[in-house]
Design an enzyme around this catalytic site. Structure first.
Site, PDB file in Angstrom:
ATOM      1  N   GLU A 136      12.391  34.163  -2.933  1.00 11.98           N
ATOM      2  CA  GLU A 136      12.528  32.717  -3.154  1.00 11.98           C
ATOM      3  C   GLU A 136      11.409  32.067  -2.342  1.00 11.98           C
ATOM      4  O   GLU A 136      11.418  32.117  -1.111  1.00 11.98           O
ATOM      5  CB  GLU A 136      13.905  32.247  -2.666  1.00 11.98           C
ATOM      6  N   ARG A 146       8.312  24.287   0.836  1.00 14.55           N
ATOM      7  CA  ARG A 146       8.215  23.682   2.171  1.00 14.55           C
ATOM      8  C   ARG A 146       6.791  23.765   2.685  1.00 14.55           C
ATOM      9  O   ARG A 146       6.500  23.317   3.794  1.00 14.55           O
ATOM     10  CB  ARG A 146       9.139  24.396   3.162  1.00 14.55           C
ATOM     11  N   LYS A 154      24.673  27.887  -4.688  1.00 14.49           N
ATOM     12  CA  LYS A 154      24.269  28.314  -3.343  1.00 14.49           C
ATOM     13  C   LYS A 154      25.225  27.639  -2.352  1.00 14.49           C
ATOM     14  O   LYS A 154      25.306  26.409  -2.322  1.00 14.49           O
ATOM     15  CB  LYS A 154      22.829  27.866  -3.093  1.00 14.49           C
TER      16      LYS A 154
HETATM   17  C1  3PG Z   1      17.217  27.933   4.072  1.00 18.19           C
HETATM   18  O1  3PG Z   1      17.209  27.239   3.077  1.00 18.19           O
HETATM   19  O2  3PG Z   1      16.670  27.625   5.139  1.00 18.19           O
HETATM   20  C2  3PG Z   1      17.895  29.205   3.897  1.00 18.19           C
HETATM   21  O3  3PG Z   1      19.218  28.938   3.737  1.00 18.19           O
HETATM   22  C3  3PG Z   1      17.644  30.222   4.939  1.00 18.19           C
HETATM   23  O4  3PG Z   1      18.513  30.107   5.979  1.00 18.19           O
HETATM   24  P1  3PG Z   1      18.346  31.094   7.206  1.00 18.19           P
HETATM   25  O5  3PG Z   1      16.967  30.862   7.767  1.00 18.19           O
HETATM   26  O6  3PG Z   1      19.432  30.688   8.164  1.00 18.19           O
HETATM   27  O7  3PG Z   1      18.516  32.482   6.683  1.00 18.19           O
END
Ligand code: 3PG
Length: 211
Positions: A38, A42, A127
């Site tokens: 994914e 960002r 999700k």
């Molecule tokens: C996110 O969108 O930041 C994800 O959920 C990842 O979360 P994590 O860094 O706690 O695994």
């Protein structure tokens, strides 16, 4: 459901700064037995990386993450992404995503009202975010109670790691977990270590499968 996600039951959530790191990351994940990524919107190169990764790694399920608006969704689809994920449920983005044939979209939810909104708009895989902060396994099991019979499936993400992932994977309505621990930017450059952490995660998920 996308076959690689169904098989591995892990969605690595990555924020990648350069195209070079992104392609090396895809190669490493694929070599470590996790042909899924994914790529979150960002960083500025997300759309470019989605397109390049889709071309160069046809064996992988390439997805877009942190899809907060229709423009980014369109860029992901144009680049060849097979799925997309968002932290919340934005009706405009969700409806557009569901209009693409063969494309999967997992909107974020963390309450009964979120689930009902997403489901009413046609989403079936959600999700659960931010999983740990929103109540973790206990909360997710409670949410599965009134909605499980609808065929709703969850991909919990947020605070999940090698230690707690099996607790989530044991829940019947969980198809996969998402996490960033095996694709942290601190590991970029140390590709052998990244692959080793990824292989461990894959092995834990497979063990859970077998138990
Ligand atoms: C996110 O969108 O930041 C994800 O959920 C990842 O979360 P994590 O860094 O706690 O695994």
């Amino acid at each position: 459901m996308i076959k690689q996600i169904e098989q591995c039951r892990i969605v690595p959530v990555a924020a990648v700064d350069t195209l070079e790191n992104g392609l090396k990351l895809c190669e490493s994940l694929s070599e470590a037995g996790l042909p899924v990524i994914e790529i979150t919107f960002r960083t500025a190169i997300a759309a470019e990386l989605i397109a390049a990764a889709s071309r160069e790694f046809p064996e992988m399920a390439i997805g877009a993450g942190t899809v907060l608006n229709s423009d980014d969704l369109q860029k992901a689809v144009d680049g060849g992404a097979q799925f997309a994920v968002a932290p919340g449920t934005n009706p405009t983005v969700l409806e557009k995503a569901l209009s693409y044939e063969g494309f999967e979209f997992y909107p974020g939810v963390c309450s009964p009202s979120d689930i009902e909104l997403a489901y009413s708009l046609g989403a079936k895989t959600l999700k659960f975010f931010p999983a740990e902060a929103a109540g973790g396994v206990k909360m997710l099991k409670s949410l599965c109670g009134p909605y499980g019979h609808l065929g709703i499936k969850f991909c919990p993400t947020g605070g999940i790691n090698a230690t707690n992932m099996t607790d989530y994977l044991a829940i019947k309505d969980v198809i996969a977990i998402g996490g960033s621990w095996m694709v942290s930017k601190d590991l970029f450059g140390d590709w052998d270590k990244l692959k080793s952490i990824t292989r461990d995660a894959v092995a834990i998920a497979q063990m859970k499968e077998a138990s």
